[in-house]
Design an enzyme around this catalytic site. Structure first.
Site, short mmCIF file in Angstrom:
data_model
loop_
_atom_site.label_atom_id
_atom_site.label_comp_id
_atom_site.label_asym_id
_atom_site.label_seq_id
_atom_site.Cartn_x
_atom_site.Cartn_y
_atom_site.Cartn_z
N GLU A 257 -50.18 14.69 -7.18
CA GLU A 257 -51.06 15.34 -8.15
C GLU A 257 -50.84 16.85 -8.18
O GLU A 257 -50.88 17.48 -9.23
CB GLU A 257 -52.53 15.06 -7.82
CG GLU A 257 -52.97 13.61 -8.02
CD GLU A 257 -52.70 12.72 -6.79
OE1 GLU A 257 -51.90 13.12 -5.91
OE2 GLU A 257 -53.27 11.62 -6.74
N GLY B 20 -19.33 18.08 -7.25
CA GLY B 20 -19.56 16.65 -7.43
C GLY B 20 -20.44 16.29 -8.61
O GLY B 20 -20.02 15.62 -9.53
N TRP C 121 -31.60 13.09 6.34
CA TRP C 121 -32.54 13.05 5.22
C TRP C 121 -33.23 11.69 5.09
O TRP C 121 -33.74 11.34 4.05
CB TRP C 121 -31.84 13.49 3.92
CG TRP C 121 -31.46 14.95 3.96
CD1 TRP C 121 -31.85 15.87 4.92
CD2 TRP C 121 -30.63 15.66 3.05
NE1 TRP C 121 -31.32 17.09 4.64
CE2 TRP C 121 -30.55 17.01 3.50
CE3 TRP C 121 -29.93 15.31 1.89
CZ2 TRP C 121 -29.82 17.99 2.82
CZ3 TRP C 121 -29.20 16.29 1.22
CH2 TRP C 121 -29.15 17.62 1.69
N GLU D 285 -28.77 21.14 9.95
CA GLU D 285 -30.20 20.87 10.04
C GLU D 285 -30.60 20.17 11.32
O GLU D 285 -31.71 20.31 11.79
CB GLU D 285 -30.64 20.01 8.85
CG GLU D 285 -30.45 20.75 7.57
CD GLU D 285 -31.05 20.03 6.39
OE1 GLU D 285 -31.70 18.99 6.57
OE2 GLU D 285 -30.84 20.53 5.28
N HIS E 162 -28.01 27.91 -8.20
CA HIS E 162 -29.47 27.91 -8.07
C HIS E 162 -30.13 28.73 -9.17
O HIS E 162 -31.34 28.70 -9.34
CB HIS E 162 -29.88 28.44 -6.70
CG HIS E 162 -29.33 27.61 -5.59
ND1 HIS E 162 -28.18 27.94 -4.93
CD2 HIS E 162 -29.76 26.44 -5.05
CE1 HIS E 162 -27.92 27.00 -4.03
NE2 HIS E 162 -28.85 26.09 -4.08
N1 GLN Z 1 -21.93 16.18 -4.09
C1 GLN Z 1 -23.27 16.65 -4.14
C2 GLN Z 1 -23.56 17.21 -5.53
O1 GLN Z 1 -22.71 17.78 -6.11
C3 GLN Z 1 -23.54 17.70 -3.11
C4 GLN Z 1 -24.96 18.16 -3.13
C5 GLN Z 1 -25.34 19.01 -1.97
O2 GLN Z 1 -24.53 19.60 -1.32
N2 GLN Z 1 -26.60 19.09 -1.67
O3 GLN Z 1 -24.65 17.10 -6.03
#
Ligand code: GLN
Ligand code: ZN
Length: 737
Positions: A21, A416, A545, A589, A676
């Protein structure tokens, strides 16, 4: 200052809402589709629901101020008045979101990972001139709001030491300045806050100090002593719980024990009760129910730990190991899961029930005996770590691949994914809902691949990709196609701000029943004579993840996934795919918070990657991709992955990265397009970045690529940006030919 701590509590709770929400309310507010009042009402209702639910489950110690419109570290910056001037607006919420998300040409504050979780916090900026001032509105309002519902709460705040350790120095700070230098000033603001909370009648306050479980600079024990000595000696204050989590306090435990705080929170899932004797006379808030996984607690083991702590320390309170922010709300809603699996699972609601149950059991067993397994036990395990035969040396592979692939100098490729259109996402939802058939969906994916290949050919890229249109997410997609994983419907966990992820649950032995990506890669390759790169997610990232089974050592699980990836690599090769990328954006990570454990982790993580990729012939070019900018910290490990080509995000710390990669002996693609941001880099800018990179990376090893996948960008931006990238590479090629 005398009320005793309630017998059961949790250190924090999810806040995004069982149906996300808050996400929806935030996004609609940001887009101007709803009012501030609407947003506030959603937030108020979420807080009310949480408190009522916790109380109904029988939890005695209710936390407040665990809600946030974006992030609790950002909330703390606001609480302390640490708002950089460039973000200030008349409207406090506009100021807040400007820091989190940027505004009118002003970049947001940096964001980074919250310790080793998948949560990201906003990094405050603190300088020698930062003027601190108390703004206690938020914690006070939450205390009052709960009180209006008849509920007393314990405000939760990020503690002063962690706050400063997680902050960065303002850009104009003099060399040698560290935010922690401002500890005394910040502690004074906390002191005023504690006085206000005491005046409000608050009995307990929780100060979170997770930074104490990571390795610290030498100044830190002194900082802990200074901060909590000062706050502890205040005349007029609530009782204090200093909560550590994500590991052992180590050397910080005796320091904290020596301060006048009333309670200390220990993570007894990841850490041990080692040294707990020092806390005699204090209340130990014993984190025996994990806030980091989705498994039911081992009740006997938890009880034994609780009893042992009770023997050695003063009073014991049953709690979670950390905030429940990192787990989904309620497993009962996952009606699609195999009931046998569901019985093994506990999300936030179930974990609260476990805490309550353990508190009751503990109270009913006043015995004075010490169980044998006091400290956390190493589980016995048989090591099945596979060691890769190793491929031919890089130089041999590079020569073979040059012959085989015939790529130009400074080859241009992407990471990718191509933009995911709304149409595709809707089609996937329709497929899941049974509204369209498999065949209709597949033909859409194929059409998308055709367009992506045609676009790359038109733009003149050298190593093409199929664009990943069939993937919802780079981990979930593989989880859905491997045995041993389950995916949830409502299991959302906050990643940052309004963004959530739905981690798969890795619950059993991992096996690949059939090839996963091969038909898409083969189809894409059939459309072009240029090499198409097969795209896989690496074993460490798939595990990092996901919520992972805890009955096997982590590395064992990672190697099982590596087996599956290795099989996929083999099948891609057999299908004629000559370049294969295995992404490991999460490699860093999982690096342990304690330095002493890091080398061992990196060793097996690298070994797993090599196991996944080393079956490839020397003609096959193996690429890897890492997202983060501070890759220089683990450069040796990246090198040890032994990939032929490594692409790395570099928009945010290019200088540092390039400074560090001088001796990197393989192909390297430091990103030249910051995906980004919606901004399209010009050809001159890309040319400049490449020229700069060529000062450290030899011409024959430099690759040209964006920072990361293009999934979140629009086709308009991507086309324009890639055209400029190709153009810049062409200019340089001419110069160096
Ligand atoms: N191969 C993935 C993409 O291009 C890599 C994404 C990532 O590094 N988080 O979306
Ligand atoms: Zn990336």
């Amino acid at each position: 200052m005398t009320s005793s701590f309630p017998a059961s509590t949790v250190l924090g709770y999810p806040r995004i809402g069982p149906d996300r929400e808050l996400k929806r309310a935030l996004e609609s507010y940001w887009e101007g589709r709803s009012s501030r009042a609407d947003l506030e009402e959603t937030a108020r209702r979420l807080r009310e629901d949480t408190w009522r639910r916790l109380a109904a489950l029988g939890l005695e110690g209710l936390p407040s101020n665990t809600f946030s419109y974006y992030d609790q570290v950002l909330d703390t910056a606001v609480l302390l008045g640490a708002v950089p001037g460039r973000y200030r607006h008349d409207d406090d919420l506009a100021t807040y979101f400007a820091m989190a998300r940027g505004a009118e040409g002003i970049a947001p504050l940096r964001m980074t990972k919250w310790f080793d979780t998948n949560y990201h916090y906003i990094v405050p900026e603190i300088g020698p001139d930062t003027v601190f001032s108390l703004d206690a509105a938020k914690p006070l309002a939450e205390v009052r709001e709960a009180r209006a519902l008849g509920l007393e709460t314990r405000p939760v705040l990020v503690g002063p030491v962690t706050f400063l350790l997680l902050s960065q120095a303002t850009p104009d700070s003099p060399d040698g300045f560290a935010p922690l230098d401002r500890l005394d000033d910040v502690v004074e603001v906390y002191a005023r806050l504690l006085a206000e909370l005491a005046a409000e009648g608050v009995g307990w306050v929780q100060l979170d100090e997770p930074a104490l479980v990571a390795d610290r600079t030498a100044a830190d024990p002194a900082a802990v002593e200074a901060a909590y000595g000062r706050l502890g000696r205040l005349e007029n204050r609530p009782s204090l719980l200093v909560a550590s989590y994500f590991g052992d306090l180590g050397d910080a435990l005796p320091v904290l024990a020596g301060t006048p705080v009333e309670a200390v929170g220990l993570d007894l899932v990841r850490g041990t009760a080692h040294g707990v004797d020092a806390l005699a006379g204090k209340t130990v808030v014993a984190g025996v129910v994990s806030g980091r996984d989705v498994w039911r607690a081992d009740r006997d083991r938890a009880l034994a730990t609780l009893r042992a702590v009770r023997e050695r320390a003063g009073r014991v309170v049953v709690s979670t190991s950390c905030s429940l922010l990192h787990v989904p709300y309620d497993v009962e809603r996952e009606t699609g899961l195999d009931p046998a699996l569901r019985r093994r699972l506990a999300f936030a609601e179930q974990k609260v029930a476990e805490v309550v149950e353990l508190a009751a059991l503990l109270a009913a067993t006043p015995g004075r005996h010490l169980p044998e397994h006091f400290a956390a036990q190493e589980r016995p395990h048989t090591s099945r770590v596979r060691t890769a035969e190793g491929r031919a040396p890089y130089a041999v592979r590079a020569a073979a691949q040059a012959e085989h692939l015939k790529l130009p100098l400074l080859p241009v490729t992407t990471i990718g994914s191509f933009p995911q259109t709304g149409e595709l996402r809707r089609a996937r939802a329709a497929l899941a809902a049974g509204e369209i058939g498999e065949a209709a969906y597949e033909s859409m994916v194929r059409a998308e691949i055709e367009q992506v290949i045609a676009l790359q050919e038109r733009l003149g890229l050298d190593v093409l990709v199929h664009g990943e249109p069939e993937r919802n997410d780079m981990v979930q997609y593989f989880a859905e196609h491997l045995d041993g994983f389950a995916v949830t419907r409502h299991g959302w966990v906050q990643s940052y701000g309004s963004r959530c992820t739905r981690p798969p649950i890795l619950h059993g032995d991992v096996r690949r029943p059939e090839p996963i990506t091969v038909r898409w890669a083969r189809y894409a390759q059939s459309l072009t004579s240029k090499p198409v790169k097969g795209m896989l997610t690496g074993p460490v990232t798939i595990v990092a993840w996901s919520f992972v089974r805890d009955d096997l050592p982590l590395r064992e699980v990672v190697f099982q996934v590596a087996d599956a990836v290795r099989e996929e690599v083999g099948d891609l090769e057999e299908a004629g795919i000559r370049v294969i990328q295995v992404d490991e954006p999460a490699l860093r990570e999982l690096v342990p918070l304690r330095r002493a454990e890091q080398a061992a982790y990196l060793e097996w993580a690298v070994a797993a990657y090599r196991w996944a990729t080393s079956g490839a012939s020397e003609n096959t070019q193996i690429h890897t991709h890492l997202c983060y900018s501070d890759a220089d910290e683990i450069l040796a490990a990246i090198d040890a992955l032994d990939a032929d080509v490594t692409s790395i995000e570099s928009a945010r710390s290019r200088g540092r990265l390039l400074g560090a990669v001088g001796a990197f002996p393989r192909g390297l693609g430091p990103g030249v397009y910051d995906i980004h941001s919606p901004r399209v880099p010009g050809a001159d800018e890309v040319e400049r970045l490449l020229t700069e990179a060529l000062r450290t990376v030899p011409t024959e090893r430099l690759w040209v690529n964006p920072d990361c996948g293009l999934k979140t960008r629009s086709y308009e931006q991507v086309e324009a940006a890639l055209a400029n990238v190709v153009e810049a590479a062409a200019r340089l090629r001419e110069r160096y030919a």
